[in-house]
Design an enzyme around this catalytic site. Structure first.
Site, PDB file in Angstrom:
ATOM      1  N   LYS A  15       1.748 -17.898  27.281  1.00 33.45           N
ATOM      2  CA  LYS A  15       1.253 -17.229  25.731  1.00 33.45           C
ATOM      3  C   LYS A  15       2.823 -17.211  25.012  1.00 33.45           C
ATOM      4  O   LYS A  15       3.409 -16.981  25.702  1.00 33.45           O
ATOM      5  CB  LYS A  15       1.062 -15.814  25.955  1.00 33.45           C
ATOM      6  CG  LYS A  15       0.944 -15.789  24.310  1.00 33.45           C
ATOM      7  CD  LYS A  15       0.598 -14.209  24.309  1.00 33.45           C
ATOM      8  CE  LYS A  15       1.239 -13.627  23.935  1.00 33.45           C
ATOM      9  NZ  LYS A  15       2.197 -14.079  22.699  1.00 33.45           N
ATOM     10  N   GLU A  19      12.877 -11.044  31.401  1.00 39.53           N
ATOM     11  CA  GLU A  19      14.203 -11.549  30.790  1.00 39.53           C
ATOM     12  C   GLU A  19      14.404 -10.612  29.807  1.00 39.53           C
ATOM     13  O   GLU A  19      13.623 -11.237  28.889  1.00 39.53           O
ATOM     14  CB  GLU A  19      14.603 -12.594  30.725  1.00 39.53           C
ATOM     15  CG  GLU A  19      14.478 -13.574  32.364  1.00 39.53           C
ATOM     16  CD  GLU A  19      15.596 -13.502  33.167  1.00 39.53           C
ATOM     17  OE1 GLU A  19      16.662 -12.968  32.199  1.00 39.53           O
ATOM     18  OE2 GLU A  19      16.027 -14.154  34.558  1.00 39.53           O
ATOM     19  N   CYS A  40      18.690 -14.067  22.836  1.00 38.63           N
ATOM     20  CA  CYS A  40      19.807 -12.370  23.878  1.00 38.63           C
ATOM     21  C   CYS A  40      20.895 -12.048  24.137  1.00 38.63           C
ATOM     22  O   CYS A  40      21.387 -11.356  24.176  1.00 38.63           O
ATOM     23  CB  CYS A  40      18.305 -13.287  24.970  1.00 38.63           C
ATOM     24  SG  CYS A  40      18.363 -14.515  25.782  1.00 38.63           S
ATOM     25  N   GLU A  77      20.256  -4.105  19.066  1.00 33.88           N
ATOM     26  CA  GLU A  77      20.410  -5.712  19.270  1.00 33.88           C
ATOM     27  C   GLU A  77      19.582  -5.896  17.569  1.00 33.88           C
ATOM     28  O   GLU A  77      18.469  -4.810  17.455  1.00 33.88           O
ATOM     29  CB  GLU A  77      19.126  -6.389  20.572  1.00 33.88           C
ATOM     30  CG  GLU A  77      19.333  -7.716  20.583  1.00 33.88           C
ATOM     31  CD  GLU A  77      18.282  -7.831  21.279  1.00 33.88           C
ATOM     32  OE1 GLU A  77      17.610  -7.649  21.310  1.00 33.88           O
ATOM     33  OE2 GLU A  77      18.598  -8.921  22.128  1.00 33.88           O
TER      34      GLU A  77
END
Ligand code: NAD
Length: 487
Positions: free
Chosen positions: A182, A258, A292, A389
């Site tokens: 997906k 991850e 990331c 983040e």
């Protein structure tokens, strides 16, 4: 000329199930981040559509004996797939550029060739990575063998869609599994086409399926499906935690996660300051900080802070923003207005609390969702600008006086994805590398090379397990111990 007309790119709402494109009703309106125009709609696969994809993948596995054939045949099939992606690179790059934050020039020079290389890299594991004979008593033979899991359920984010999909699909297929993937609902179209090419390359139809949809409906149905034997996820830490909880409600299965990061760049006074400035600015600018591993916390030894920051700022000022379909563009938009609002909110809160914007601090005055590269000084260690983040081109600056303080500032309570370290002192480089709590440490550079053998993955809340490298292949097989007694 790589520039193209975005209106010429068709993005049909569909899934890839059983090797066939299945049209679906588009329900999530998608906007081009480069100019804010509506351009397509993403369908949402419900549980029965996900079930159809998983069932077709199981049938494809059984009928083709993909996991049991001579491994070199898997290698050859994956190489054929990589060849077709290479041939269709321009089309795939357009499909990706129109929907995402990836500029066409970077896609053609970077994402596409890297994606092809990564598939070829994993193709070669199929007939090279074996088991072992274990040292047991003389009247027995101990074997450590391995076998594929079955159907792997994979979920990817929007920031580097094609290579994230390759990270998931290639090792899983090489290891003898099927994959139902997906992609992010924001950037699904190039991934869908790339998967369709696997059928053209002669892979068993159904072995690779792509279901489009959101996290709560499609993603949740995929990871919880009883016939999905392993989950491989890349995305935010919050979504990773939700997936763990979802799986735990119905049982237990192996998963690779991850997740997010808030990576520091530690610069000592003896470092090559020009090199450090180029690496740090490059990391803030890459995909406009939407990576990331973006190294967005500068932790610098006080005596060189001013000169380093000045050099970084000079580089941040030289951006070339523009639509992703313009070959001259070298600075990406933010994926959505919502995400831009979040970046701006964090920056504004830091400024209100007393931080200073040495450059940037607001959106760019142009069409589309662009945010100015921003450097924040005078930020509190507890400020969300330092702890959260941001996923935008925002660098915070903190200074230190000695190694212990550098390590204290570099450490993050919950993230541990990557860290940068700049010093000419080899002993210090080795010592500090050991003490940095991160799954990857880059010394006197920042960012990945094309050495796909180096695994990537985080410590702490940045994840479980690894993508890339031998580890990614091994995670797609389960180990079996066999002990045979002689009579
Ligand atoms: P996200 O977590 O919002 O979404 C990622 C994917 O998960 C999407 O496909 C989404 O639809 C799906 N999803 C969301 N909630 C779900 C749920 N409850 N169940 C199942 N699926 C769900 O992340 P994003 O905004 O697409 O991507 C940015 C994030 O990804 C950042 O946190 C970034 O650090 C992380 N990321 C990590 C790596 C890495 O290698 N560690 C690489 C790229 C991106």
């Amino acid at each position: 000329m790589a520039s193209f007309d975005p209106a010429s790119v068709e993005c049909p709402a569909a899934h890839l199930i059983g090797g066939r494109i299945v049209r679906a009703e588009g329900v999530i309106p998608l906007r081009r981040p480069s100019d804010g125009r509506d351009f397509a709609q993403c369908p949402i696969a419900d549980a029965s559509t996900v079930d159809a994809a998983v069932s077709a993948a199981r049938v494809a596995l059984a009928e083709s004996d993909w996991g049991g054939i001579r491994p070199r045949e898997r290698t050859r099939a994956l190489h054929r797939w990589a060849d077709l992606i290479e041939v269709e690179a321009e089309n795939l790059a357009r499909l990706e550029a129109v929907a995402s934050t990836r500029p066409i020039s970077e896609l053609l020079a970077g994402d596409l060739p890297v994606t092809v290389e990564q598939i070829r890299f994993f193709a070669e594991f199929a007939d090279k990575e074996g088991g072992a004979v274990a040292p047991t008593a003389e009247d027995s033979l101990g074997l450590i063998t391995s076998e594929p899991h079955g159907v792997v359920g994979a979920i990817t984010p929007w920031n580097f869609p094609l290579s994230m999909a390759a990270w998931k699909i290639a090792p899983a297929l090489a290891a003898g599994n099927a994959v139902v993937l997906k992609p992010s609902e924001l950037t699904p179209f190039a991934t869908l086409r790339m998967a369709e090419l696997s059928v053209k390359a002669g892979l068993p139809p159904g072995l690779v399926a792509v279901v489009l949809g959101d996290g709560p409906t499609t993603g949740a149905a995929l990871v919880a499906h009883p016939d999905v034997a392993k989950v491989s996820f890349t995305g935010s830490t919050a979504a990773g935690a939700a997936i763990m909880a979802n799986i735990a409600r119905s049982g237990v299965k192996p998963m690779t996660l991850e997740l997010g990061g808030k990576s520091p760049q530690v610069v000592f006074a003896d470092a090559d300051i020009d090199l450090a400035a180029a690496s740090i600015a490059g990391s803030v600018l890459a995909n406009a900080g939407q990576a990331c591993v973006a190294g967005t916390r500068l932790v610098v030894e006080a005596p060189v802070a001013d000169v380093l920051v000045e050099k970084i700022i000079a580089r941040l000022r030289s951006i070339r923003p523009g639509p992703t379909w313009d070959a001259a563009t070298a600075f990406a938009p933010i994926i959505s207005e919502r995400q831009l609002g979040r970046v701006d909110g964090i920056v504004r809160a830091a400024l209100a609390a007393g931080a200073e914007a040495l450059v940037g601090g607001q959106r760019l005055d142009r069409d589309g969702s662009f945010y100015a590269p921003t450097v924040l000084a005078g930020v509190e260690a507890s400020s969300p600008a330092v702890t959260d983040e941001i996923f935008g081109p925002v660098l915070t600056v903190q200074t230190f006086v000695d190694e212990d303080e550098a390590l204290r500032l570099a450490d993050h309570p919950s993230y541990g994805l990557a860290a940068g370290l700049f010093t000419r002192d080899l002993s210090r480089a080795l010592r500090v590398t050991r003490r940095l709590h991160a799954g990857t440490v880059w010394v006197n550079r920042y960012g990945r090379s094309r050495d796909h053998i180096l695994p990537t993955g985080g410590f702490k809340g940045s994840g479980i397990g690894k993508d890339l490298g031998r580890e990614a292949y091994q995670a797609n097989r389960r180990s079996k111990s066999v002990l045979i007694s002689f009579q």
